[in-house]
Write a protein that holds these residues in place. Structure first.
Motif, PDB file in Angstrom:
ATOM      1  N   ARG A  92       0.203  15.183  28.645  1.00 65.49           N
ATOM      2  CA  ARG A  92       0.109  16.628  28.821  1.00 65.49           C
ATOM      3  C   ARG A  92      -0.651  17.263  27.655  1.00 65.49           C
ATOM      4  NH1 ARG A  92       4.454  20.906  28.831  1.00 65.49           N
ATOM      5  NH2 ARG A  92       3.844  22.394  30.433  1.00 65.49           N
ATOM      6  N   ARG A 159      12.702  21.633  28.764  1.00 66.32           N
ATOM      7  CA  ARG A 159      11.500  22.468  28.658  1.00 66.32           C
ATOM      8  C   ARG A 159      11.135  22.788  27.221  1.00 66.32           C
ATOM      9  NH1 ARG A 159      14.118  26.672  32.793  1.00 66.32           N
ATOM     10  NH2 ARG A 159      15.775  26.237  31.273  1.00 66.32           N
ATOM     11  N   LEU A 165      14.053  16.367  27.379  1.00 70.01           N
ATOM     12  CA  LEU A 165      13.093  15.790  28.320  1.00 70.01           C
ATOM     13  C   LEU A 165      13.326  14.290  28.461  1.00 70.01           C
ATOM     14  CD1 LEU A 165      10.637  16.305  30.131  1.00 70.01           C
ATOM     15  CD2 LEU A 165       9.170  15.954  28.120  1.00 70.01           C
ATOM     16  N   TYR A 169      13.938  11.916  31.895  1.00 72.28           N
ATOM     17  CA  TYR A 169      13.227  10.674  32.219  1.00 72.28           C
ATOM     18  C   TYR A 169      14.170   9.468  32.241  1.00 72.28           C
ATOM     19  CZ  TYR A 169       8.708  13.030  31.745  1.00 72.28           C
ATOM     20  OH  TYR A 169       7.628  13.852  31.924  1.00 72.28           O
ATOM     21  N   ALA A 313       3.812  12.292  32.663  1.00 69.32           N
ATOM     22  CA  ALA A 313       3.205  13.593  32.953  1.00 69.32           C
ATOM     23  C   ALA A 313       3.203  13.881  34.448  1.00 69.32           C
ATOM     24  CB  ALA A 313       1.782  13.636  32.399  1.00 69.32           C
ATOM     25  N   ARG A 316       6.811  14.918  35.595  1.00 64.16           N
ATOM     26  CA  ARG A 316       7.535  15.862  34.745  1.00 64.16           C
ATOM     27  C   ARG A 316       8.056  17.073  35.520  1.00 64.16           C
ATOM     28  NH1 ARG A 316       6.443  20.636  32.327  1.00 64.16           N
ATOM     29  NH2 ARG A 316       7.554  21.106  30.382  1.00 64.16           N
ATOM     30  N   ASP A 317       7.180  17.781  36.210  1.00 68.60           N
ATOM     31  CA  ASP A 317       7.586  19.020  36.870  1.00 68.60           C
ATOM     32  C   ASP A 317       8.666  18.770  37.915  1.00 68.60           C
ATOM     33  OD1 ASP A 317       5.816  20.373  35.280  1.00 68.60           O
ATOM     34  OD2 ASP A 317       4.262  20.579  36.817  1.00 68.60           O
ATOM     35  N   ARG A 318       8.487  17.703  38.692  1.00 72.42           N
ATOM     36  CA  ARG A 318       9.490  17.378  39.710  1.00 72.42           C
ATOM     37  C   ARG A 318      10.823  17.024  39.072  1.00 72.42           C
ATOM     38  NH1 ARG A 318      11.390  12.763  41.124  1.00 72.42           N
ATOM     39  NH2 ARG A 318       9.669  11.523  40.269  1.00 72.42           N
ATOM     40  N   ILE A 320      12.023  17.903  36.106  1.00 76.37           N
ATOM     41  CA  ILE A 320      12.669  19.079  35.516  1.00 76.37           C
ATOM     42  C   ILE A 320      13.228  19.987  36.603  1.00 76.37           C
ATOM     43  CG2 ILE A 320      12.240  21.205  34.210  1.00 76.37           C
ATOM     44  CD1 ILE A 320      10.404  19.646  32.393  1.00 76.37           C
ATOM     45  N   ALA A 321      12.513  20.104  37.713  1.00 77.05           N
ATOM     46  CA  ALA A 321      13.009  20.924  38.823  1.00 77.05           C
ATOM     47  C   ALA A 321      14.314  20.344  39.381  1.00 77.05           C
ATOM     48  CB  ALA A 321      11.950  21.007  39.921  1.00 77.05           C
ATOM     49  N   THR A 322      14.396  19.021  39.442  1.00 78.23           N
ATOM     50  CA  THR A 322      15.630  18.377  39.902  1.00 78.23           C
ATOM     51  C   THR A 322      16.786  18.717  38.972  1.00 78.23           C
ATOM     52  OG1 THR A 322      14.369  16.557  40.897  1.00 78.23           O
ATOM     53  CG2 THR A 322      16.705  16.160  40.419  1.00 78.23           C
ATOM     54  N   ARG A 324      16.987  21.350  36.916  1.00 79.88           N
ATOM     55  CA  ARG A 324      17.263  22.788  36.989  1.00 79.88           C
ATOM     56  C   ARG A 324      18.050  23.134  38.242  1.00 79.88           C
ATOM     57  NH1 ARG A 324      12.302  24.462  37.222  1.00 79.88           N
ATOM     58  NH2 ARG A 324      12.360  24.659  39.490  1.00 79.88           N
TER      59      ARG A 324
END
Length: 329
Positions: A92, A159, A165, A169, A313, A316-318, A320-322, A324
């Motif tokens: 990233r 985040r 993070l 992972y 990378a 990551r977004d998926r 973190i969304a899980t 959250r």
């Protein structure tokens, strides 16, 4: 004429002195590295002794916050070195275009993974783990055992925090396709989510929870610095996720040559020898005299879990969304 010559020489000397004094290496790093009890003060003092320069150590929150700050500042950033990103943030960070190749020939490294990266230099590493008091009855030996327990835990926000993070992972790697289920089970165990590691560990030491997300090396601090063997890391059957911490040079660094000198210094014997007992991590290069006494008592995971930077990378977004969504329920 003689007085004029003396005055001219004095003026030139003062100008030269001002020029040397004006050369300041600015290092962006995370809170615990810069703290008076962290490695920052000793690393800065050591480098100043060899560079003849000044060093400004700028604390910018936790690891993920370093990248956020650099992205916000862009080419206007005064940073010469960014120290405290990790393998989960490397791709990233590289994609921003804000980092320059370090141009160094790295010495042989003592890492659990092979290393070949043009932008980032590793300086220490460790495994994430949940730390608890040795007297804790029936400590969990897996995520599922933790979910089934009545234990309370403290974690960090993925985040803003590299350990936070790393936990995201860790769960993705340990339980492919089941991350949402694992997070849903963990949610009732979580007392709070802090912005960074320091806050979470401080709350743990104050007795606010049974366990805290930290590192397998954290008990070494208590053992070596406090002569206290009451803290241990829980060994999880799934394995433990690896973190390698790195430093890089921003493309707009005001002093790129000085920054490269610092990265070489970071991998030198002096710094690598102090990291185990100041940053409480494994050094990238094991000192000739070996690791400090007490490190031999630490839990060593049977399995190392790790996503290469590009894969980290990509998910990551998926991931973190899980996390959250599970905590929002």
């Amino acid at each position: 004429m003689r007085n004029h010559a003396i005055a001219t020489a004095l003026a030139l000397a003062l100008a030269a002195g001002a020029a040397v004094q004006a050369e300041t290496l600015t290092i962006y790093t995370y809170d615990s590295f810069a703290a008076e009890w962290g490695p920052g003060p000793a690393v800065v003092a050591g480098f100043k002794a060899v560079c003849g320069c000044d060093v400004a150590l700028v604390s910018a929150g936790d690891g993920a916050e370093l990248l956020a700050r650099l992205r916000l500042e862009g080419a206007r950033s005064p940073a010469d070195v960014v120290l405290g990103l990790d393998t989960n943030l490397m791709a990233r960070a590289a994609a921003t275009g804000l980092f320059a190749p370090h141009g160094l020939m790295l010495p042989a490294l003592d890492l659990p993974i092979a290393w070949d990266d043009a932008l980032f230099v590793p300086y220490d590493w460790g495994w994430f783990a949940f730390v608890h008091d040795r007297a804790l009855p029936n400590p969990p030996d897996s995520f599922e055992a933790l979910i089934a327990s009545e234990l309370s835990i403290l974690i960090q926000d993925p985040r803003s925090s590299t350990p936070g993070l790393g936990l995201v992972y860790w769960i993705e790697a340990a339980h492919p396709g089941r991350a949402a289920e694992i997070w849903a089970g963990l949610a009732p165990r979580i007392v709070t989510v802090t912005a960074g590691w320091s806050e979470a560990y401080g709350l743990f030491l104050q007795g606010e929870a049974d366990m805290v997300l930290s590192y397998t090396t954290s008990p070494a601090y208590h053992l070596i610095a406090e002569d206290d063997d009451t803290k241990v890391a829980a060994a999880f059957a799934e394995g433990h996720y690896l973190q390698v911490e790195v430093a890089g040079i921003p493309a707009a660094a005001p002093n790129p040559g000085l920054a490269r000198d610092f990265l070489e210094f970071l991998l030198g014997a002096e710094v690598q020898a102090i990291l185990p007992t100041t940053n409480w991590m494994y050094p990238a290069i094991t000192p000739t005299e070996g690791l400090p006494q007490g490190f031999e008592t630490l839990m060593i995971p049977d399995t190392t879990l790790h996503f290469p930077p590009e894969e980290a990378a990509a998910i990551r977004d998926r991931a973190i969304a899980t996390w959250r969504d599970a905590l929002a329920r």
